[in-house]
Design a protein around this motif. Structure first.
Motif, PDB file in Angstrom:
ATOM      1  N   LEU A  59       0.828  -1.202   0.000  1.00 42.44           N
ATOM      2  CA  LEU A  59       0.000   0.000   0.000  1.00 42.44           C
ATOM      3  C   LEU A  59       0.863   1.253   0.000  1.00 42.44           C
ATOM      4  CD1 LEU A  59      -2.720  -1.016   2.630  1.00 42.44           C
ATOM      5  CD2 LEU A  59      -3.116  -0.581   0.197  1.00 42.44           C
ATOM      6  N   THR A  60       1.854   1.284   0.863  1.00 41.00           N
ATOM      7  CA  THR A  60       2.694   2.479   1.022  1.00 41.00           C
ATOM      8  C   THR A  60       3.449   2.812  -0.261  1.00 41.00           C
ATOM      9  OG1 THR A  60       2.975   2.020   3.378  1.00 41.00           O
ATOM     10  CG2 THR A  60       4.567   3.498   2.353  1.00 41.00           C
ATOM     11  N   PRO A  64       0.357   7.551  -3.722  1.00 42.61           N
ATOM     12  CA  PRO A  64       1.057   8.834  -3.888  1.00 42.61           C
ATOM     13  C   PRO A  64       0.964   9.657  -2.608  1.00 42.61           C
ATOM     14  CG  PRO A  64      -0.558   8.453  -5.650  1.00 42.61           C
ATOM     15  CD  PRO A  64      -0.819   7.434  -4.589  1.00 42.61           C
ATOM     16  N   ASP A  65       1.913  10.550  -2.424  1.00 44.03           N
ATOM     17  CA  ASP A  65       1.827  11.443  -1.274  1.00 44.03           C
ATOM     18  C   ASP A  65       0.545  12.261  -1.392  1.00 44.03           C
ATOM     19  OD1 ASP A  65       2.683  12.668   1.112  1.00 44.03           O
ATOM     20  OD2 ASP A  65       3.424  14.387  -0.022  1.00 44.03           O
ATOM     21  N   GLN A  66      -0.264  12.233  -0.347  1.00 46.26           N
ATOM     22  CA  GLN A  66      -1.568  12.883  -0.342  1.00 46.26           C
ATOM     23  C   GLN A  66      -2.478  12.310  -1.432  1.00 46.26           C
ATOM     24  OE1 GLN A  66      -2.400  14.924   2.330  1.00 46.26           O
ATOM     25  NE2 GLN A  66      -0.443  13.978   2.884  1.00 46.26           N
ATOM     26  N   GLY A  67      -2.427  11.001  -1.556  1.00 48.12           N
ATOM     27  CA  GLY A  67      -3.302  10.304  -2.496  1.00 48.12           C
ATOM     28  C   GLY A  67      -4.621   9.927  -1.843  1.00 48.12           C
ATOM     29  N   THR A  68      -5.506   9.340  -2.637  1.00 48.67           N
ATOM     30  CA  THR A  68      -6.809   8.909  -2.139  1.00 48.67           C
ATOM     31  C   THR A  68      -6.807   7.399  -1.984  1.00 48.67           C
ATOM     32  OG1 THR A  68      -7.662   8.850  -4.411  1.00 48.67           O
ATOM     33  CG2 THR A  68      -8.074  10.846  -3.121  1.00 48.67           C
ATOM     34  N   SER A  80      -6.224   0.966   6.934  1.00 47.92           N
ATOM     35  CA  SER A  80      -6.130   2.234   6.206  1.00 47.92           C
ATOM     36  C   SER A  80      -5.660   3.400   7.072  1.00 47.92           C
ATOM     37  CB  SER A  80      -7.481   2.580   5.570  1.00 47.92           C
ATOM     38  OG  SER A  80      -8.535   2.535   6.515  1.00 47.92           O
ATOM     39  N   LEU A  81      -6.116   3.493   8.300  1.00 48.72           N
ATOM     40  CA  LEU A  81      -5.746   4.638   9.143  1.00 48.72           C
ATOM     41  C   LEU A  81      -4.253   4.718   9.471  1.00 48.72           C
ATOM     42  CD1 LEU A  81      -8.797   4.952  11.554  1.00 48.72           C
ATOM     43  CD2 LEU A  81      -8.267   6.286   9.505  1.00 48.72           C
ATOM     44  N   PRO A  82      -3.508   3.592   9.519  1.00 48.86           N
ATOM     45  CA  PRO A  82      -2.068   3.735   9.711  1.00 48.86           C
ATOM     46  C   PRO A  82      -1.373   4.515   8.598  1.00 48.86           C
ATOM     47  CG  PRO A  82      -2.742   1.529  10.325  1.00 48.86           C
ATOM     48  CD  PRO A  82      -3.931   2.188   9.676  1.00 48.86           C
ATOM     49  N   LEU A  83      -2.066   4.711   7.465  1.00 50.75           N
ATOM     50  CA  LEU A  83      -1.515   5.480   6.352  1.00 50.75           C
ATOM     51  C   LEU A  83      -1.962   6.938   6.402  1.00 50.75           C
ATOM     52  CD1 LEU A  83      -2.206   2.776   3.646  1.00 50.75           C
ATOM     53  CD2 LEU A  83       0.064   3.568   4.305  1.00 50.75           C
ATOM     54  N   SER A  84      -2.470   7.381   7.531  1.00 52.51           N
ATOM     55  CA  SER A  84      -3.097   8.702   7.634  1.00 52.51           C
ATOM     56  C   SER A  84      -2.193   9.845   7.177  1.00 52.51           C
ATOM     57  CB  SER A  84      -3.554   8.953   9.072  1.00 52.51           C
ATOM     58  OG  SER A  84      -2.453   8.904   9.968  1.00 52.51           O
ATOM     59  N   GLY A  85      -0.900   9.733   7.393  1.00 55.99           N
ATOM     60  CA  GLY A  85       0.002  10.813   7.017  1.00 55.99           C
ATOM     61  C   GLY A  85       0.172  10.986   5.523  1.00 55.99           C
ATOM     62  N   ARG A  86      -0.251   9.983   4.738  1.00 59.62           N
ATOM     63  CA  ARG A  86      -0.072  10.034   3.283  1.00 59.62           C
ATOM     64  C   ARG A  86      -1.386  10.213   2.531  1.00 59.62           C
ATOM     65  NH1 ARG A  86       4.614   7.862   1.250  1.00 59.62           N
ATOM     66  NH2 ARG A  86       3.479   7.261  -0.635  1.00 59.62           N
ATOM     67  N   VAL A  87      -2.514  10.193   3.249  1.00 61.27           N
ATOM     68  CA  VAL A  87      -3.827  10.162   2.601  1.00 61.27           C
ATOM     69  C   VAL A  87      -4.488  11.535   2.617  1.00 61.27           C
ATOM     70  CG1 VAL A  87      -6.157   9.170   2.744  1.00 61.27           C
ATOM     71  CG2 VAL A  87      -4.157   7.725   3.181  1.00 61.27           C
ATOM     72  N   SER A  88      -4.922  11.992   1.447  1.00 59.85           N
ATOM     73  CA  SER A  88      -5.656  13.256   1.377  1.00 59.85           C
ATOM     74  C   SER A  88      -7.137  13.039   1.629  1.00 59.85           C
ATOM     75  CB  SER A  88      -5.463  13.916   0.009  1.00 59.85           C
ATOM     76  OG  SER A  88      -6.016  13.099  -1.023  1.00 59.85           O
ATOM     77  N   HIS A  89      -7.638  11.837   1.287  1.00 63.72           N
ATOM     78  CA  HIS A  89      -9.043  11.519   1.544  1.00 63.72           C
ATOM     79  C   HIS A  89      -9.196  10.006   1.580  1.00 63.72           C
ATOM     80  CE1 HIS A  89     -13.136  13.373   1.725  1.00 63.72           C
ATOM     81  NE2 HIS A  89     -13.459  12.093   1.634  1.00 63.72           N
ATOM     82  N   ASP A 132      -6.824   6.326  -5.805  1.00 67.56           N
ATOM     83  CA  ASP A 132      -5.469   5.972  -6.241  1.00 67.56           C
ATOM     84  C   ASP A 132      -5.133   4.524  -5.907  1.00 67.56           C
ATOM     85  OD1 ASP A 132      -4.572   8.497  -7.322  1.00 67.56           O
ATOM     86  OD2 ASP A 132      -4.553   9.251  -5.267  1.00 67.56           O
ATOM     87  N   VAL A 133      -5.518   4.098  -4.716  1.00 72.89           N
ATOM     88  CA  VAL A 133      -5.203   2.751  -4.235  1.00 72.89           C
ATOM     89  C   VAL A 133      -6.420   2.218  -3.484  1.00 72.89           C
ATOM     90  CG1 VAL A 133      -3.688   1.388  -2.714  1.00 72.89           C
ATOM     91  CG2 VAL A 133      -2.734   3.272  -4.058  1.00 72.89           C
TER      92      VAL A 133
END
Length: 265
Positions: A59-60, A64-68, A80-89, A132-133
């Motif tokens: 996943l990581t 993309p940085d600030q991806g969806t 999904s929430l462990p990726l919070s720093g990279r997710v825009s939505h 995005d993912v």
């Protein structure tokens, strides 16, 4: 074997897991439900102790940085929430409103914009944008029409689709208890390879990684017994008997599951 045949075989094998009506009639609680509290605890642990296993890695590297991110069968957000720093939505889909409430609460604390979609995938796929993912973790054994599920997941993802599932049906560990208390055998299939074969037959360039589960299924024998009572339609008052039987049958401690990560771009 083509995709249509594999899809039919998956459905038939999954339907074989149905609990006989005469046993289901004696159940004091729905044996197929999941605890929002337990899923919330798992999510909190995933946030406190990030997992560096293959699912999170795939996943990581694709997000993309600030991806969806689209999380189907999201539970409380452990995948999904462990990726919070990279997710825009985050777009979170689940058939349980309580699970979605738990995810929303945690997403708000993390500052992650989230849109929740209440319902079963792919029935509610029309409410989700293309992300995005996408991740669908520990969901497929609840999906009779797996071909439609995977096609809709792929259609709503512009980058990578990631699945995580146990190697065997998640209640396979209870087979000795079903034989002991009800005198019936539980099915041996479907297994992860059946999901992989269907995804490949649908034309997806699947890749697979397998590992030992990072978590124990139960933290105590008492927790195992309580779960077994509900899932095997036994009265909760029999928990001590179930615990003793599990020990006699060599079921405690339970060996860890094998978790399988399936992904394609």
């Amino acid at each position: 074997m083509d995709a249509e045949e594999l899809a039919a075989r998956w459905r038939e094998r999954l339907e074989a897991w149905a609990i006989p009506d005469e046993i289901l009639a004696r159940a004091s609680a729905d044996p197929w439900t999941h605890s929002p509290e337990r899923f919330g605890t798992r999510t909190d642990r995933a946030l406190a102790e990030p997992d560096d296993g293959p699912t999170m890695t795939r996943l990581t590297e694709a997000l993309p940085d600030q991806g969806t991110l689209l999380d189907v069968g999201c539970g409380a957000g452990a995948s999904s929430l462990p990726l919070s720093g990279r997710v825009s939505h985050l777009y979170a889909v689940d058939s349980s409103a309580a699970m979605l409430d738990g995810l929303t609460l945690r997403a708000d604390k993390l500052g992650v914009p989230v849109t929740t979609i209440h319902g079963r995938w792919p029935d509610v796929a029309g409410e989700a944008p293309v992300a995005d993912v996408a991740i669908a973790a520990h969901v497929v054994y609840n999906v009779p029409d797996l071909a439609a599920f995977l096609r809709a997941l792929d259609a709503h993802t512009r980058g990578r689709v990631v699945l995580e599932l146990t190697h065997r049906h998640p209640t396979s560990w209870m087979t000795p208890l079903w034989q002991h208390f009800h005198g019936i055998d539980r099915p041996a299939r479907p297994v992860a390879e059946d999901c992989v074969a269907l995804a490949a037959a649908l034309g997806f360039a699947v890749r697979v990684e397998e590992r030992e589960a990072p978590l124990e299924r139960f933290s105590s024998l008492e927790e195992l017994a309580a779960s077994a009572c509900r899932r095997a339609c036994l009265d909760p008052s029999r928990a001590d008997e179930v615990a003793a039987t599990a020990v006699e049958l060599g079921m405690w401690p339970l060996p860890r599951d094998r978790w399988v990560t399936v992904w394609w771009d």
